[in-house]
Motif scaffolding. Sequence first.
Motif, PDB file in Angstrom:
ATOM      1  N   UNK A 130       0.842  -1.188   0.000  1.00  0.00           N
ATOM      2  CA  UNK A 130       0.000   0.000   0.000  1.00  0.00           C
ATOM      3  C   UNK A 130       0.878   1.238   0.000  1.00  0.00           C
ATOM      4  N   UNK A 131       1.136   1.772  -1.169  1.00  0.00           N
ATOM      5  CA  UNK A 131       2.068   2.900  -1.303  1.00  0.00           C
ATOM      6  C   UNK A 131       1.608   4.097  -0.482  1.00  0.00           C
ATOM      7  N   UNK A 132       2.564   4.662   0.297  1.00  0.00           N
ATOM      8  CA  UNK A 132       2.269   5.823   1.135  1.00  0.00           C
ATOM      9  C   UNK A 132       3.184   6.979   0.738  1.00  0.00           C
ATOM     10  N   UNK A 133       2.582   8.063   0.313  1.00  0.00           N
ATOM     11  CA  UNK A 133       3.354   9.241  -0.088  1.00  0.00           C
ATOM     12  C   UNK A 133       4.104   9.814   1.115  1.00  0.00           C
ATOM     13  N   UNK A 134       5.382  10.155   0.906  1.00  0.00           N
ATOM     14  CA  UNK A 134       6.261  10.714   1.929  1.00  0.00           C
ATOM     15  C   UNK A 134       6.523   9.736   3.089  1.00  0.00           C
ATOM     16  N   UNK A 135       6.352   8.441   2.802  1.00  0.00           N
ATOM     17  CA  UNK A 135       6.713   7.411   3.778  1.00  0.00           C
ATOM     18  C   UNK A 135       7.644   6.396   3.097  1.00  0.00           C
ATOM     19  N   UNK A 136       8.810   6.847   2.648  1.00  0.00           N
ATOM     20  CA  UNK A 136       9.716   5.964   1.902  1.00  0.00           C
ATOM     21  C   UNK A 136      10.192   4.755   2.697  1.00  0.00           C
ATOM     22  N   UNK A 137      10.267   4.888   4.024  1.00  0.00           N
ATOM     23  CA  UNK A 137      10.747   3.761   4.838  1.00  0.00           C
ATOM     24  C   UNK A 137       9.880   2.526   4.613  1.00  0.00           C
ATOM     25  N   UNK A 138       8.584   2.662   4.792  1.00  0.00           N
ATOM     26  CA  UNK A 138       7.680   1.526   4.619  1.00  0.00           C
ATOM     27  C   UNK A 138       7.605   1.096   3.159  1.00  0.00           C
ATOM     28  N   UNK A 139       7.662   2.057   2.252  1.00  0.00           N
ATOM     29  CA  UNK A 139       7.624   1.720   0.826  1.00  0.00           C
ATOM     30  C   UNK A 139       8.821   0.859   0.427  1.00  0.00           C
ATOM     31  N   UNK A 140       9.989   1.200   0.967  1.00  0.00           N
ATOM     32  CA  UNK A 140      11.201   0.425   0.688  1.00  0.00           C
ATOM     33  C   UNK A 140      11.085  -0.984   1.269  1.00  0.00           C
ATOM     34  N   UNK A 141      10.548  -1.080   2.480  1.00  0.00           N
ATOM     35  CA  UNK A 141      10.345  -2.390   3.101  1.00  0.00           C
ATOM     36  C   UNK A 141       9.437  -3.252   2.225  1.00  0.00           C
ATOM     37  N   UNK A 142       8.366  -2.639   1.716  1.00  0.00           N
ATOM     38  CA  UNK A 142       7.414  -3.368   0.863  1.00  0.00           C
ATOM     39  C   UNK A 142       8.110  -3.910  -0.389  1.00  0.00           C
ATOM     40  N   UNK A 143       8.883  -3.046  -1.040  1.00  0.00           N
ATOM     41  CA  UNK A 143       9.545  -3.436  -2.294  1.00  0.00           C
ATOM     42  C   UNK A 143      10.530  -4.572  -2.089  1.00  0.00           C
ATOM     43  N   UNK A 144      11.373  -4.437  -1.059  1.00  0.00           N
ATOM     44  CA  UNK A 144      12.414  -5.434  -0.852  1.00  0.00           C
ATOM     45  C   UNK A 144      11.953  -6.634  -0.021  1.00  0.00           C
ATOM     46  N   UNK A 192      24.333   1.023  -2.420  1.00  0.00           N
ATOM     47  CA  UNK A 192      22.942   0.812  -2.847  1.00  0.00           C
ATOM     48  C   UNK A 192      22.463  -0.596  -2.503  1.00  0.00           C
ATOM     49  N   UNK A 193      23.330  -1.601  -2.703  1.00  0.00           N
ATOM     50  CA  UNK A 193      22.934  -2.998  -2.481  1.00  0.00           C
ATOM     51  C   UNK A 193      22.685  -3.327  -1.011  1.00  0.00           C
ATOM     52  N   UNK A 194      23.331  -2.586  -0.098  1.00  0.00           N
ATOM     53  CA  UNK A 194      23.199  -2.902   1.323  1.00  0.00           C
ATOM     54  C   UNK A 194      21.771  -2.706   1.824  1.00  0.00           C
ATOM     55  N   UNK A 195      20.990  -1.846   1.158  1.00  0.00           N
ATOM     56  CA  UNK A 195      19.613  -1.595   1.612  1.00  0.00           C
ATOM     57  C   UNK A 195      18.719  -2.817   1.391  1.00  0.00           C
ATOM     58  N   UNK A 196      18.620  -3.353   0.158  1.00  0.00           N
ATOM     59  CA  UNK A 196      17.798  -4.559   0.012  1.00  0.00           C
ATOM     60  C   UNK A 196      18.323  -5.745   0.817  1.00  0.00           C
ATOM     61  N   UNK A 197      19.632  -5.865   0.942  1.00  0.00           N
ATOM     62  CA  UNK A 197      20.216  -6.949   1.750  1.00  0.00           C
ATOM     63  C   UNK A 197      19.800  -6.807   3.206  1.00  0.00           C
ATOM     64  N   UNK A 198      19.792  -5.574   3.709  1.00  0.00           N
ATOM     65  CA  UNK A 198      19.384  -5.331   5.098  1.00  0.00           C
ATOM     66  C   UNK A 198      17.928  -5.681   5.321  1.00  0.00           C
ATOM     67  N   UNK A 199      17.077  -5.409   4.331  1.00  0.00           N
ATOM     68  CA  UNK A 199      15.656  -5.755   4.447  1.00  0.00           C
ATOM     69  C   UNK A 199      15.473  -7.265   4.392  1.00  0.00           C
ATOM     70  N   UNK A 200      16.201  -7.902   3.458  1.00  0.00           N
ATOM     71  CA  UNK A 200      16.096  -9.362   3.298  1.00  0.00           C
ATOM     72  C   UNK A 200      16.524 -10.108   4.554  1.00  0.00           C
ATOM     73  N   UNK A 201      17.554  -9.594   5.204  1.00  0.00           N
ATOM     74  CA  UNK A 201      18.102 -10.278   6.382  1.00  0.00           C
ATOM     75  C   UNK A 201      17.435  -9.850   7.691  1.00  0.00           C
TER      76      UNK A 201
END
Length: 223
Positions: free
Chosen positions: A139-153, A210-219
Amino acid sequence: MTRTIWDSSVGKKTVMAVSGLIMLLYLIAHMIGNLKIFFGPEELNHYAHWLRTVGEPFMHYEWTLWLIRVVLVVAVVAHAVSAYQLSRRDIKARPTKYANKKAGKSFATRTMRWGGIILALFIVWHILDLTTGTVHPGGYEHLHPYQNIIDTFSTWYGNVIYIVAVVALGFHVRHGLWSAAHTLGAGRATRDRALKIIANGLALVLTAGFAVVPVAVMTGVVS
């Protein structure tokens, strides 16, 4: 005069170099901004809001951000068009492919074209995912990139797309920075070693940053 410069191969290479450096500066700033995710949602979300208020009250809300976007679009288009036209000229000048690959030609050099295509497709997907929310998996939330990034990764394909693009970016920067330095006259035989070290180092930092962000979410380091 401007048309004459643009029509020349040197002119197109200069446009590629300058536009590439503009995008490189943006990438460094963007990477630093992304790393704020490790300081929690409040920090990253506040940063997203701050980007829209830069320059106030002289600049209206989001004007600076849109100015940056326009410059980036111009840089991307100029880079892509000049690269395509130079490639076409090279093909016309050498219609028959070499029987063997050029000695000493690096993997990054040989894949610059495909790397550029991968990055162009990624930019479109990245905007539709995290800027407009059109293809966002949650559920995309404007100006809430933290949760949006979590959703994507939190999706396997989000990680695959992003990491493949980041690796392509690393190779592109590695060769592109060295090439741009030579095009703009900063490259010398005595500086080649230093330029290659800088290009390799910056490419590695950007790829890892750049790669450390998706890796951090995955782990589960970021959740």
